[in-house]
Scaffold this active site. Structure first.
Site, short mmCIF file in Angstrom:
data_model
loop_
_atom_site.label_atom_id
_atom_site.label_comp_id
_atom_site.label_asym_id
_atom_site.label_seq_id
_atom_site.Cartn_x
_atom_site.Cartn_y
_atom_site.Cartn_z
N GLU A 177 35.26 36.09 42.27
CA GLU A 177 36.28 35.72 43.26
C GLU A 177 35.82 36.06 44.68
O GLU A 177 36.41 36.89 45.36
CB GLU A 177 37.60 36.44 42.96
CG GLU A 177 38.17 36.03 41.62
CD GLU A 177 39.61 36.52 41.39
OE1 GLU A 177 40.31 35.89 40.60
OE2 GLU A 177 40.01 37.53 41.98
N GLU A 369 38.60 32.91 34.01
CA GLU A 369 39.77 33.79 33.94
C GLU A 369 41.03 32.95 33.92
O GLU A 369 41.16 32.00 34.72
CB GLU A 369 39.85 34.71 35.16
CG GLU A 369 38.93 35.89 35.13
CD GLU A 369 39.13 36.83 36.29
OE1 GLU A 369 40.29 37.03 36.72
OE2 GLU A 369 38.13 37.37 36.80
C1 BGP Z 1 41.54 38.53 39.21
C2 BGP Z 1 40.39 39.47 39.00
C3 BGP Z 1 40.43 40.28 37.75
C4 BGP Z 1 41.79 40.53 37.18
C5 BGP Z 1 42.81 39.43 37.41
C6 BGP Z 1 44.24 39.78 37.10
O1 BGP Z 1 41.79 38.42 40.56
O2 BGP Z 1 39.15 38.82 39.02
O3 BGP Z 1 39.62 41.40 37.94
O4 BGP Z 1 42.23 41.78 37.30
O5 BGP Z 1 42.76 38.92 38.68
O6 BGP Z 1 44.79 40.52 38.15
P1 BGP Z 1 45.61 41.85 37.91
O7 BGP Z 1 44.72 42.73 37.13
O8 BGP Z 1 45.92 42.37 39.24
O9 BGP Z 1 46.82 41.45 37.15
#
Ligand code: BGP
Length: 472
Positions: A177, A369
């Site tokens: 990201e 993701e």
């Molecule tokens: C993305 C990231 C991840 C992950 C996900 C979910 O932005 O790449 O590392 O954590 O989001 O976010 P969160 O963990 O804040 O729910």
């Protein structure tokens, strides 16, 4: 779906590995992200981690102990039928301060074993080189990515990885990201601001340095092995105009460009005209090396990977309710329901986002993701009936399959986020769970760390076995 579609799962070292002081690993950015109300200011780079109270709790230091339990996890992935697994390498396990000339052999051996374990079960490794993670010493010494010195350290780190694992790892992602650095500069890129500093100037300089580093890594990878595929990675999610009012449409275009900027450079090899004009208008004067333009032009990525959690929405009058979502501020979309953490749920938005990216770039896309953060309550017998997660994932898989099968988007694979429960990046909580596999641990760090299969585990196993035909 195509026969070789990579159904997988995704995690990252910073949120799952733990073992922060094991086998010579140096301190990393994630080790100083606290749980609680101070987490957001630290992640934004407006509070220095050195000013945190002495009794702060740092959930990433143990996380879910994937460092100690990866064999058990990978055996579960094999049972799940995963075709690929996305994980990240912890930079400070390989170069504890980032500046050593020789890598830490114990760290390298750990990932040798990790990768071999995946291959043993026929699971293809997909590696993120830098996932919200870097040696803390580089932050201390150089102010992180604001300095070009860090480009050299990163490229040296990449060279070691490509030479050591390039025979076994085909898919590599240079930065998770990459656009997150604009929103959470410390978590995304180790940037902590000094009083009175021009924040935009610092962010865009760091962005430029990361883009050059990514291009140099791509160059090196292609030289070391023609089989290696390098991807960029975008926190994606199209921005909708709140209405057909032309100003709303214009604003949504501007917001999309803030994210596309990175991918425009990594795919097309140069700054887009709108970005050049924006930098001029803002008075941002970047330090650009004599060879940078050529480096960016000659070393574009092979594929585009993305995370998708939700679409976004913007209204030009700034009125109305705000909405949550994966970090960026957004207007509330009245047509969508939200998760327990206020993130909108929009499966069609995934199809829209994939089409928008494919129309723009015509490069293979990889969804690395996607998922629903939710509270799981184990039943009396210990089982976890996470139908809400199955609903979310199945509707998104369906949208993704429509993008591929009906719209012709070239899709490599799909790796739902946090396939084993892990620490939430934005909140530091354990209770915000994404997994198909439950981990016994709570927000205060207590629990056995034992793994347990959720209902969604069995469901996803059938999805993979049927190549997406059996979604319910
Ligand atoms: C993305 C990231 C991840 C992950 C996900 C979910 O932005 O790449 O590392 O954590 O989001 O976010 P969160 O963990 O804040 O729910």
């Amino acid at each position: 779906m195509r026969k070789d579609f990579l159904w997988g799962g995704a995690t990252a070292a910073n949120q799952s590995e733990g073992g922060y002081d094991r086998d010579g690993r140096g301190m990393a950015v994630v080790d100083v992200l606290p749980h609680g109300e101070n987490r957001m200011p630290v992640m934004k780079g407006v509070m220095n981690y050195k000013d945190l109270p002495a009794d702060s709790f740092y959930p990433g230091r143990e996380a879910v102990d994937a460092y100690g339990r990866y064999k058990e996890d990978i055996a579960l992935f094999a049972e799940l039928g995963l075709k690929c697994y996305r994980f990240s390498i912890s930079w400070s396990r390989i170069f504890p301060t980032g500046e050593e000339t020789e890598p830490n052999e114990a760290g390298l051996r750990f990932y040798d074993n990790f990768i071999d374990e995946l291959i043993k079960y026929g699971i293809e490794p997909v590696v993120t080189i830098c996932h919200f993670d870097m040696p803390l010493a580089l932050v201390e010494r150089f102010g992180s990515w604001r300095s070009r010195k860090v480009i050299d350290c990163y490229v040296r780190y990449c060279g070691v990885l490509f030479r050591r694992y390039g025979d076994r790892v085909r898919y590599w992602i240079t930065f998770n990201e990459i656009n997150m650095l604009m929103h959470l500069p410390f978590m995304g890129a180790g940037i902590c601001f000094k009083e009175g500093e021009n924040v935009q100037q610092v962010k865009y300089q760091a962005a430029h340095n990361e883009l050059v580093a990514s291009a140099l890594a791509t160059k090196l990878a292609h030289k070391i092995s023609p089989d290696i595929r390098i991807g960029c990675m975008l926190a994606a999610g199209s921005v909708y105009p709140y209405s057909c009012r032309p100003m709303d449409v214009w604003e949504s275009m501007q917001k999309d460009r803030e994210n596309y900027f990175f991918i425009d450079v990594q795919v097309r090899g140069q700054y887009p005209p709108y970005a050049v004009k924006f930098l001029e208008k803002e008075g941002i004067d970047l330090e650009i090396g004599a060879d940078d333009a050529r480096i960016l032009k000659e070393n574009t990525v092979d594929f585009i990977s993305l995370s998708y959690y939700n679409s976004r929405c913007v209204r030009s009058d700034g009125q109305g309710e705000a909405s949550g979502g994966n970090v960026f501020a957004s207007a509330k979309n009245p047509y969508l329901t939200c998760s327990q953490w206020g993130w909108p749920i929009d499966p069609l938005g995934l199809r829209i986002t994939l089409n928008a990216l494919y129309d723009r770039y015509q490069k293979p896309l990889f969804i690395v993701e996607n998922g629903l953060g939710a509270i799981d309550k184990p039943e009396k017998d210990g089982s976890i009936e996470d139908d809400y997660r199955i609903d979310y994932l199945s509707s998104h898989i369906q949208a993704m399959m429509q993008a591929a099968d009906e719209d012709g988007v070239d899709l490599i694979g799909y790796t739902p986020w946090g396939c084993v429960d892990l620490i939430s990046a934005t909140t530091g909580e354990m209770s915000k769970r994404y997994g198909l596999i439950y981990v016994d641990k709570d927000d205060t760090g207590h629990g056995t760390l034992n793994r347990r299969k959720k209902k969604s585990f069995y469901w996803y196993r059938d999805v993979i076995a049927s190549n997406g035909e059996c979604l319910r």
